[in-house]
Design a protein around this motif. Sequence first.
Motif, mmCIF file in Angstrom:
data_model
loop_
_atom_site.group_PDB
_atom_site.id
_atom_site.type_symbol
_atom_site.label_atom_id
_atom_site.label_comp_id
_atom_site.label_asym_id
_atom_site.label_seq_id
_atom_site.Cartn_x
_atom_site.Cartn_y
_atom_site.Cartn_z
ATOM 1 N N ARG A 1 1.019 -0.984 -0.246
ATOM 2 C CA ARG A 1 0.332 0.452 0.131
ATOM 3 C C ARG A 1 0.904 1.169 -0.111
ATOM 4 N NH1 ARG A 1 -4.622 -1.745 4.894
ATOM 5 N NH2 ARG A 1 -5.455 -3.387 3.430
ATOM 6 N N VAL A 2 0.414 2.047 -0.793
ATOM 7 C CA VAL A 2 0.756 3.813 -1.142
ATOM 8 C C VAL A 2 -0.013 4.325 -0.963
ATOM 9 C CG1 VAL A 2 2.736 4.855 -2.446
ATOM 10 C CG2 VAL A 2 3.556 2.808 -2.179
ATOM 11 N N ALA A 3 0.393 5.821 -0.025
ATOM 12 C CA ALA A 3 -0.751 6.189 -0.400
ATOM 13 C C ALA A 3 -0.636 7.770 -1.599
ATOM 14 C CB ALA A 3 -0.422 8.018 0.366
ATOM 15 N N TYR A 4 -1.911 8.514 -1.824
ATOM 16 C CA TYR A 4 -1.657 8.705 -2.782
ATOM 17 C C TYR A 4 -0.548 9.964 -2.896
ATOM 18 C CZ TYR A 4 -3.643 11.990 -6.427
ATOM 19 O OH TYR A 4 -4.181 12.576 -7.419
ATOM 20 N N ASP A 5 -0.867 10.388 -3.577
ATOM 21 C CA ASP A 5 0.769 11.084 -3.881
ATOM 22 C C ASP A 5 0.402 12.625 -5.317
ATOM 23 O OD1 ASP A 5 2.628 13.164 -4.211
ATOM 24 O OD2 ASP A 5 3.878 11.786 -3.199
ATOM 25 N N ARG A 6 -0.197 13.475 -5.330
ATOM 26 C CA ARG A 6 -1.003 14.306 -6.285
ATOM 27 C C ARG A 6 0.665 14.817 -6.851
ATOM 28 N NH1 ARG A 6 -4.902 18.287 -7.608
ATOM 29 N NH2 ARG A 6 -3.787 19.585 -8.805
ATOM 30 N N ALA A 7 2.279 14.907 -6.668
ATOM 31 C CA ALA A 7 2.944 15.398 -6.810
ATOM 32 C C ALA A 7 3.067 14.169 -7.833
ATOM 33 C CB ALA A 7 3.551 15.750 -5.354
ATOM 34 N N LYS A 8 3.792 13.564 -7.508
ATOM 35 C CA LYS A 8 3.669 11.803 -8.477
ATOM 36 C C LYS A 8 3.245 12.193 -9.521
ATOM 37 C CE LYS A 8 5.365 7.215 -7.539
ATOM 38 N NZ LYS A 8 5.180 6.412 -7.284
ATOM 39 N N VAL A 9 1.579 11.858 -9.671
ATOM 40 C CA VAL A 9 0.786 12.476 -10.691
ATOM 41 C C VAL A 9 1.164 13.274 -11.684
ATOM 42 C CG1 VAL A 9 -1.320 12.339 -11.302
ATOM 43 C CG2 VAL A 9 -0.576 11.075 -9.584
ATOM 44 N N VAL A 10 0.987 14.283 -11.055
ATOM 45 C CA VAL A 10 1.921 15.488 -11.939
ATOM 46 C C VAL A 10 3.232 15.574 -12.406
ATOM 47 C CG1 VAL A 10 2.056 18.253 -11.677
ATOM 48 C CG2 VAL A 10 -0.145 17.126 -10.600
ATOM 49 N N VAL A 11 4.517 14.961 -11.533
ATOM 50 C CA VAL A 11 5.161 14.776 -12.061
ATOM 51 C C VAL A 11 5.018 13.792 -13.501
ATOM 52 C CG1 VAL A 11 7.781 14.438 -11.687
ATOM 53 C CG2 VAL A 11 6.269 15.459 -10.194
ATOM 54 N N GLY A 12 4.488 13.222 -13.535
ATOM 55 C CA GLY A 12 4.223 12.040 -14.394
ATOM 56 C C GLY A 12 3.569 12.044 -15.176
ATOM 57 N N LEU A 13 2.879 12.966 -15.553
ATOM 58 C CA LEU A 13 2.303 13.663 -16.144
ATOM 59 C C LEU A 13 2.588 14.220 -17.734
ATOM 60 C CD1 LEU A 13 -1.558 15.025 -14.775
ATOM 61 C CD2 LEU A 13 -1.256 13.516 -17.107
ATOM 62 N N ALA A 14 3.691 15.775 -16.902
ATOM 63 C CA ALA A 14 4.596 16.351 -17.132
ATOM 64 C C ALA A 14 5.423 16.283 -17.942
ATOM 65 C CB ALA A 14 5.388 17.096 -15.434
ATOM 66 N N LYS A 15 6.178 14.287 -17.125
ATOM 67 C CA LYS A 15 7.560 14.539 -18.234
ATOM 68 C C LYS A 15 6.542 13.721 -19.255
ATOM 69 C CE LYS A 15 10.309 12.668 -14.229
ATOM 70 N NZ LYS A 15 10.750 11.560 -14.416
ATOM 71 N N ALA A 16 5.206 13.439 -19.658
ATOM 72 C CA ALA A 16 5.416 12.507 -20.512
ATOM 73 C C ALA A 16 4.746 14.164 -20.991
ATOM 74 C CB ALA A 16 3.399 11.800 -20.281
#
Length: 98
Positions: A1-16
């Motif tokens: 289990r990993v807590a949701y991390d908005r920053a991680k989602v934003v960084v992944g999108l920004a890279k794409a």
Amino acid sequence: RVAYDRAKVVVGLAKACEKRPVSLEQIEIIVDGIEHDLAGSGRREVPTEAIGEMVMNRLRGVDDVAYVRFASVYRSFKSVEEFLTLLRSLQAEKGDGE
């Protein structure tokens, strides 16, 4: 289990979306929409895979190249054929038979 991390989602999108005509505001809107859907689902836990699919579904409507970039990393393609299958399905979806 990993807590949701908005920053991680934003960084992944920004890279794409790097060097694509997708603004940070559009990325924030995508993430806001995902969070809204997650909150409305009533589920306490959501698999990472489900969040990745949500990102891909929303990104598909924003920029095809960014969508393919994200999908290729997210799905960890093992062959060129897997990559081509994604491209063909996107092409068919857009109604571009070439």
